[in-house]
Design a protein around this motif. Structure first.
Motif, short mmCIF file in Angstrom:
data_model
loop_
_atom_site.label_atom_id
_atom_site.label_comp_id
_atom_site.label_asym_id
_atom_site.label_seq_id
_atom_site.Cartn_x
_atom_site.Cartn_y
_atom_site.Cartn_z
N MET A 1 0.67 -1.16 -0.01
CA MET A 1 -0.14 -0.01 -0.12
C MET A 1 0.88 1.20 0.05
O MET A 1 2.16 1.28 0.72
N ASN A 2 0.52 2.40 -0.70
CA ASN A 2 1.38 3.50 -0.68
C ASN A 2 0.79 4.71 -0.11
O ASN A 2 1.19 5.77 -0.20
N CYS A 3 -0.02 4.25 0.83
CA CYS A 3 -0.66 5.53 1.75
C CYS A 3 0.25 5.81 2.84
O CYS A 3 0.86 4.89 3.44
N LYS A 4 0.48 7.16 3.10
CA LYS A 4 1.48 7.44 4.13
C LYS A 4 1.01 7.00 5.56
O LYS A 4 1.79 6.76 6.04
N GLU A 5 -0.29 7.02 5.56
CA GLU A 5 -0.90 6.71 7.02
C GLU A 5 -0.72 5.03 7.45
O GLU A 5 -1.16 4.49 8.42
N PHE A 6 -0.84 4.33 6.33
CA PHE A 6 -0.78 2.70 6.49
C PHE A 6 0.52 2.11 7.09
O PHE A 6 1.43 2.39 6.46
N LYS A 7 0.36 1.45 8.24
CA LYS A 7 1.60 0.86 8.96
C LYS A 7 1.18 -0.58 9.02
O LYS A 7 -0.12 -0.88 9.37
N THR A 8 2.16 -1.33 8.95
CA THR A 8 2.14 -2.98 9.53
C THR A 8 2.73 -3.26 10.75
O THR A 8 3.80 -2.65 10.80
N ARG A 9 2.13 -3.79 11.59
CA ARG A 9 2.72 -3.74 12.91
C ARG A 9 2.42 -5.36 13.40
O ARG A 9 1.66 -6.04 12.73
N THR A 10 3.28 -5.57 14.40
CA THR A 10 3.38 -6.97 14.73
C THR A 10 3.08 -7.07 16.16
O THR A 10 3.46 -6.18 16.88
N TYR A 20 -0.77 -7.19 12.00
CA TYR A 20 -1.97 -6.43 11.70
C TYR A 20 -1.80 -5.09 11.11
O TYR A 20 -0.65 -4.74 11.00
N TYR A 21 -2.50 -4.42 10.67
CA TYR A 21 -2.60 -3.20 9.90
C TYR A 21 -3.01 -2.00 10.91
O TYR A 21 -4.09 -2.22 11.42
N TYR A 22 -2.45 -1.03 10.76
CA TYR A 22 -3.01 0.16 11.43
C TYR A 22 -2.83 1.37 10.64
O TYR A 22 -2.07 1.63 9.97
N CYS A 23 -3.91 2.36 11.07
CA CYS A 23 -3.90 3.39 10.22
C CYS A 23 -3.63 4.82 11.23
O CYS A 23 -4.35 4.60 12.30
N ASN A 24 -2.77 5.49 10.91
CA ASN A 24 -2.14 6.57 11.79
C ASN A 24 -3.28 7.68 11.88
O ASN A 24 -3.38 8.38 12.80
N LYS A 25 -4.11 7.88 10.53
CA LYS A 25 -4.92 8.75 10.51
C LYS A 25 -6.20 8.62 11.11
O LYS A 25 -6.82 9.36 12.06
N LEU A 26 -6.82 7.38 11.25
CA LEU A 26 -8.09 6.99 11.94
C LEU A 26 -7.44 6.42 13.56
O LEU A 26 -8.61 6.56 14.26
N LYS A 28 -6.61 3.69 14.68
CA LYS A 28 -7.08 2.26 14.88
C LYS A 28 -6.54 0.97 13.94
O LYS A 28 -6.09 1.48 12.81
N ASN A 29 -7.00 -0.06 14.48
CA ASN A 29 -6.59 -1.05 13.68
C ASN A 29 -7.56 -1.22 12.48
O ASN A 29 -8.87 -1.09 12.54
N ILE A 30 -6.96 -1.56 11.30
CA ILE A 30 -7.82 -1.75 9.83
C ILE A 30 -7.66 -3.00 9.21
O ILE A 30 -6.81 -3.51 9.51
N SER A 31 -8.52 -3.16 8.43
CA SER A 31 -8.31 -4.53 7.42
C SER A 31 -7.67 -3.80 6.04
O SER A 31 -7.71 -2.65 5.89
N TYR A 32 -7.10 -4.61 5.40
CA TYR A 32 -6.43 -4.26 4.13
C TYR A 32 -7.33 -3.47 3.02
O TYR A 32 -7.08 -2.49 2.61
N ASP A 33 -8.53 -4.28 3.06
CA ASP A 33 -9.71 -3.49 2.13
C ASP A 33 -10.00 -2.37 2.54
O ASP A 33 -10.31 -1.41 1.78
N ASN A 34 -10.07 -1.79 4.07
CA ASN A 34 -10.46 -0.54 4.36
C ASN A 34 -9.69 0.55 4.01
O ASN A 34 -10.00 1.49 3.61
N CYS A 35 -8.43 0.18 3.99
CA CYS A 35 -7.47 1.19 3.70
C CYS A 35 -7.64 1.53 2.06
O CYS A 35 -7.28 2.63 1.54
N ARG A 36 -7.85 0.48 1.38
CA ARG A 36 -7.97 0.71 -0.03
C ARG A 36 -9.16 1.59 -0.56
O ARG A 36 -9.04 2.31 -1.41
#
Length: 158
Positions: A1-10, A20-26, A28-36
């Motif tokens: 994913m090329n979004c600035k706010e999208f991070k993968t964490r363990t 799991y995936y995390y959004c710095n903007k929101l 909270k934990n998100i799914s990959y499809d939600n970020c898309r």
């Protein structure tokens, strides 16, 4: 994913890593499809690649932040090595504080094992012979006169 706010964490749960995936903007934990499908998506800016003409060769720097050279111009001899050998140490022919970097720059050094290195430092006549050979090699290789050598190194050994 090329979004600035999208991070993968363990997370480590019972000695197992879970990703799991995390959004710095929101925040909270998100799914990959939600970020898309996210409305806040911002793409990362990548650096432009340099053209080949912008690349410059830089020699390596040593421990004392000086540039160092691995190519010796000294003539080959069975007594020493002119190329880097594992376990050998570098011996600068003109070896005081002012002349060591110049010796390095012009390729006036050899590679010796520890016993040879100690022997050379303990026998000044052998060192003098080596300095004469180095001066003649320098003058021949760089097409310099004895006066030019004296200007660079401060003294002539011939």
């Amino acid at each position: 994913m090329n979004c600035k706010e999208f991070k993968t964490r363990t997370k480590v749960i019972k000695k197992k890593k879970t990703i799991y995936y995390y959004c710095n903007k929101l925040k909270k934990n998100i799914s990959y499809d939600n970020c898309r499908n996210c409305q806040f998506k911002e793409y990362k800016q990548y650096k432009k690649l340099q053209t080949k003409s912008e690349y410059h060769y830089k020699p390596k720097k040593g421990k004392c932040n000086r540039y160092y050279n691995d190519v010796s111009i000294m003539p080959k001899s069975p007594l020493y090595s002119t190329i880097k050998v594992k376990g050998y140490c570098k011996h600068h022919i003109f070896n005081n504080v002012a002349n060591r970097p110049k010796s390095e720059q012009y390729g006036l050094f050899i590679w010796l094992n520890e016993e040879q290195h100690q022997y050379l430092h303990n026998h000044p006549k052998e060192m003098l012979k080596l300095k004469k050979i180095a001066q003649l090699t320098f003058m021949k290789h760089y097409n310099k006169t004895m006066d030019e050598f004296r200007e660079i190194f401060g003294k002539s050994w011939i």
